[in-house]
Design an enzyme around this catalytic site. Structure first.
Site, PDB file in Angstrom:
ATOM      1  NE  ARG A 164      25.755 -24.725  24.178  1.00 22.43           N
ATOM      2  CZ  ARG A 164      26.914 -24.270  23.950  1.00 22.43           C
ATOM      3  NH1 ARG A 164      27.253 -24.228  22.668  1.00 22.43           N
ATOM      4  NH2 ARG A 164      27.608 -23.464  24.976  1.00 22.43           N
ATOM      5  CB  SER A 238      21.131 -24.687  29.635  1.00 23.54           C
ATOM      6  OG  SER A 238      22.566 -24.515  30.153  1.00 23.54           O
ATOM      7  CD  GLU A 334      21.548 -26.178  25.522  1.00 28.00           C
ATOM      8  OE1 GLU A 334      21.774 -24.746  25.746  1.00 28.00           O
ATOM      9  OE2 GLU A 334      22.109 -27.067  26.143  1.00 28.00           O
TER      10      GLU A 334
HETATM   11  C1  FAD Z   1      24.075 -31.784  34.075  1.00 27.91           C
HETATM   12  C2  FAD Z   1      24.051 -31.291  32.608  1.00 27.91           C
HETATM   13  C3  FAD Z   1      25.059 -30.279  32.157  1.00 27.91           C
HETATM   14  C4  FAD Z   1      25.047 -30.186  30.766  1.00 27.91           C
HETATM   15  N1  FAD Z   1      25.996 -29.138  30.240  1.00 27.91           N
HETATM   16  C5  FAD Z   1      26.342 -28.605  29.001  1.00 27.91           C
HETATM   17  C6  FAD Z   1      27.094 -27.900  28.635  1.00 27.91           C
HETATM   18  O1  FAD Z   1      27.772 -27.018  29.507  1.00 27.91           O
HETATM   19  N2  FAD Z   1      27.190 -27.285  27.339  1.00 27.91           N
HETATM   20  C7  FAD Z   1      26.389 -28.232  26.447  1.00 27.91           C
HETATM   21  O2  FAD Z   1      26.603 -28.085  25.034  1.00 27.91           O
HETATM   22  N3  FAD Z   1      25.648 -29.118  26.819  1.00 27.91           N
HETATM   23  C8  FAD Z   1      25.391 -29.605  28.002  1.00 27.91           C
HETATM   24  N4  FAD Z   1      24.373 -30.420  28.588  1.00 27.91           N
HETATM   25  C9  FAD Z   1      23.420 -31.085  27.445  1.00 27.91           C
HETATM   26  C10 FAD Z   1      24.232 -32.218  26.919  1.00 27.91           C
HETATM   27  O3  FAD Z   1      25.042 -33.038  27.650  1.00 27.91           O
HETATM   28  C11 FAD Z   1      24.955 -32.236  25.698  1.00 27.91           C
HETATM   29  O4  FAD Z   1      24.092 -31.896  24.633  1.00 27.91           O
HETATM   30  C12 FAD Z   1      25.472 -33.641  25.181  1.00 27.91           C
HETATM   31  O5  FAD Z   1      26.196 -33.336  23.956  1.00 27.91           O
HETATM   32  C13 FAD Z   1      24.039 -34.683  24.887  1.00 27.91           C
HETATM   33  O6  FAD Z   1      24.858 -35.978  24.417  1.00 27.91           O
HETATM   34  P1  FAD Z   1      24.262 -37.371  24.666  1.00 27.91           P
HETATM   35  O7  FAD Z   1      24.832 -38.506  24.195  1.00 27.91           O
HETATM   36  O8  FAD Z   1      23.606 -37.444  25.914  1.00 27.91           O
HETATM   37  O9  FAD Z   1      23.119 -37.058  23.474  1.00 27.91           O
HETATM   38  P2  FAD Z   1      21.525 -37.541  23.528  1.00 27.91           P
HETATM   39  O10 FAD Z   1      20.667 -36.917  24.704  1.00 27.91           O
HETATM   40  O11 FAD Z   1      21.305 -38.976  23.570  1.00 27.91           O
HETATM   41  O12 FAD Z   1      20.916 -36.942  22.272  1.00 27.91           O
HETATM   42  C14 FAD Z   1      20.688 -35.761  21.941  1.00 27.91           C
HETATM   43  C15 FAD Z   1      20.530 -35.416  20.258  1.00 27.91           C
HETATM   44  O13 FAD Z   1      21.596 -35.789  19.514  1.00 27.91           O
HETATM   45  C16 FAD Z   1      21.221 -36.964  18.639  1.00 27.91           C
HETATM   46  N5  FAD Z   1      22.323 -37.991  18.794  1.00 27.91           N
HETATM   47  C17 FAD Z   1      23.006 -38.615  19.684  1.00 27.91           C
HETATM   48  N6  FAD Z   1      23.938 -39.291  19.460  1.00 27.91           N
HETATM   49  C18 FAD Z   1      23.851 -39.187  18.301  1.00 27.91           C
HETATM   50  C19 FAD Z   1      24.877 -39.825  17.207  1.00 27.91           C
HETATM   51  N7  FAD Z   1      25.955 -40.550  17.411  1.00 27.91           N
HETATM   52  N8  FAD Z   1      24.532 -39.420  15.999  1.00 27.91           N
HETATM   53  C20 FAD Z   1      23.578 -38.646  15.312  1.00 27.91           C
HETATM   54  N9  FAD Z   1      22.825 -38.041  16.211  1.00 27.91           N
HETATM   55  C21 FAD Z   1      22.979 -38.141  17.581  1.00 27.91           C
HETATM   56  C22 FAD Z   1      20.004 -37.737  19.411  1.00 27.91           C
HETATM   57  O14 FAD Z   1      19.187 -37.979  18.277  1.00 27.91           O
HETATM   58  C23 FAD Z   1      19.417 -36.396  19.948  1.00 27.91           C
HETATM   59  O15 FAD Z   1      18.751 -35.655  18.800  1.00 27.91           O
HETATM   60  C24 FAD Z   1      24.285 -30.802  29.820  1.00 27.91           C
HETATM   61  C25 FAD Z   1      23.496 -31.788  30.383  1.00 27.91           C
HETATM   62  C26 FAD Z   1      23.361 -32.252  31.670  1.00 27.91           C
HETATM   63  C27 FAD Z   1      22.495 -33.201  32.152  1.00 27.91           C
END
Ligand code: FAD
Length: 338
Positions: A164, A238, A334
């Site tokens: 992570r 998480s 996380e």
């Molecule tokens: C119900 C649920 C279940 C989940 N299950 C998992 C799981 O099983 N495994 C897991 O690893 N995660 C899980 N997550 C966490 C999440 O889905 C992941 O971390 C996902 O990759 C975040 O994507 P996002 O586009 O929403 O990022 P955001 O929340 O928009 O951003 C997260 C971070 O990434 C940065 N960021 C976003 N896009 C970019 C980009 N294009 N370039 C540079 N930086 C960027 C942002 O600045 C921020 O720091 C879960 C979340 C939820 C709500």
């Protein structure tokens, strides 16, 4: 390029937290990202990159320029005897990318089905689920440097993937915008099944050699049963990482509670189940203000309705303190707290 003033971010974060972006620009291409950096005023402004908002906790309004990544695209870029290389625009939904590869007949991502968020954010915390991490299928990615506007391509070693974690949570945090991600899907596909929930599915169904589509369906149904749907109950999945400890630390914790859930790692260390530690401290189902701990899974914090970021922060800190007090373990968050 359109600059949108005073944009509510409540619909853009899965915890449903209220926050307003002073200015927001939608990034639909690499050229858009470069145009922001070259812009006479926006170029100098502090910036925050937002994907699907499923791993951020917004504790305040955002004076930073919010760059909402919406770059589209899914395509095959290369094929060898051993693998296909596919490329995705950073704004594609991760789950859609997984489903698309399966539709094309290219398995390899099925264990990571239904993880919310965008493809561009997947490398940021090296997403993972059910025995597979992004780094296991990663080829390379393109970023735009938010200071110089230069396009840079990084391979896996340069991304410094770990559990992570990646360089984008450390040295490059807030400094670059990922525009495209390339994944390598091996043609000699092997199912990844060494995970308790998947083993149970094999027993229940009698399918001991499931194909990728079956694993995809299993993972979707397991996740739907276990995790709250952000469309119904705000959450970010998480909330804490599973702590990794030395054998000595593990022995110390077992002495405090012999039931502690722990898994041996290949390097001799042990991974502890953060959800179990939180549950053991009596947090499951508890509420602080309008934020709470999910009653079915103590690792997930939820919006009980109308929560604000500072309540989530207070709850998370209280959990960290009680786990530290009882087990001597510091839980690491996380999601990114802004
Ligand atoms: C119900 C649920 C279940 C989940 N299950 C998992 C799981 O099983 N495994 C897991 O690893 N995660 C899980 N997550 C966490 C999440 O889905 C992941 O971390 C996902 O990759 C975040 O994507 P996002 O586009 O929403 O990022 P955001 O929340 O928009 O951003 C997260 C971070 O990434 C940065 N960021 C976003 N896009 C970019 C980009 N294009 N370039 C540079 N930086 C960027 C942002 O600045 C921020 O720091 C879960 C979340 C939820 C709500």
């Amino acid at each position: 390029m359109q600059i949108e003033p005073g944009v509510s971010l409540k619909p853009y974060n899965t915890f449903g937290l209220p926050a307003v972006a002073g200015q927001l620009v939608r990034i639909r291409s690499e050229a858009d990202a470069r145009a922001v950096v070259d812009h006479p005023e926006l170029g100098l402004a502090p910036k925050f990159v937002l994907g699907g908002g499923s791993n951020v906790i917004l504790t305040r309004d955002m004076p930073e320029l919010v760059l909402k990544v919406e770059i589209p695209g899914m395509r095959l870029v290369a094929e060898t005897d051993r693998a296909v290389i596919v490329e995705f625009g950073a704004g594609e939904r991760w789950h859609d990318a997984v489903a698309w590869t399966l539709d094309q007949g290219w398995p390899g991502l099925e264990n990571m089905a239904l993880i919310p968020g965008t493809v561009g954010a997947a490398p940021v915390q090296n997403i993972g689920a059910y025995g597979l991490e992004l780094q296991d299928r990663f080829e390379s990615l393109d970023t735009v440097d938010l200071v110089t506007g230069r396009t840079v391509t990084l391979n896996a070693a340069q991304c410094k993937f770990a559990y992570r974690d990646s360089i984008f949570k450390r040295a490059l945090a807030g400094k670059s915008l990922i525009t495209r991600v390339r994944l390598r899907l091996p043609k000699r596909w092997q199912p990844v099944l060494g995970y308790l929930d998947l083993e149970r599915k094999m027993e229940e169904t009698g399918k001991h050699q499931p194909d990728a589509r079956t694993i995809f369906d299993w993972v979707c149904s397991i996740r739907r049963a276990k995790l709250p749907d952000p469309a119904q109950i705000g959450n970010v999945g998480s909330f804490f990482k599973n702590p990794v400890v030395t054998p000595e630390q593990c022995r110390d914790i077992i002495a405090r509670d012999p039931h502690v859930v722990h898994y041996p790692l290949e390097d001799g260390r042990f991974k502890l189940a953060a959800g179990w530690l939180i549950d053991a401290c009596g947090w499951k189902g508890k509420t602080v203000g309008h934020a709470g701990v999910y009653d079915k899974q103590a690792l997930v914090l939820v919006n009980r309705g109308g929560a604000i970021g500072s309540e989530v922060q207070t709850l998370a800190r209280a959990i960290q303190e009680s786990v530290y007090g009882r087990f001597g373990i510091r839980l690491e968050m996380e999601p990114v707290m802004v």
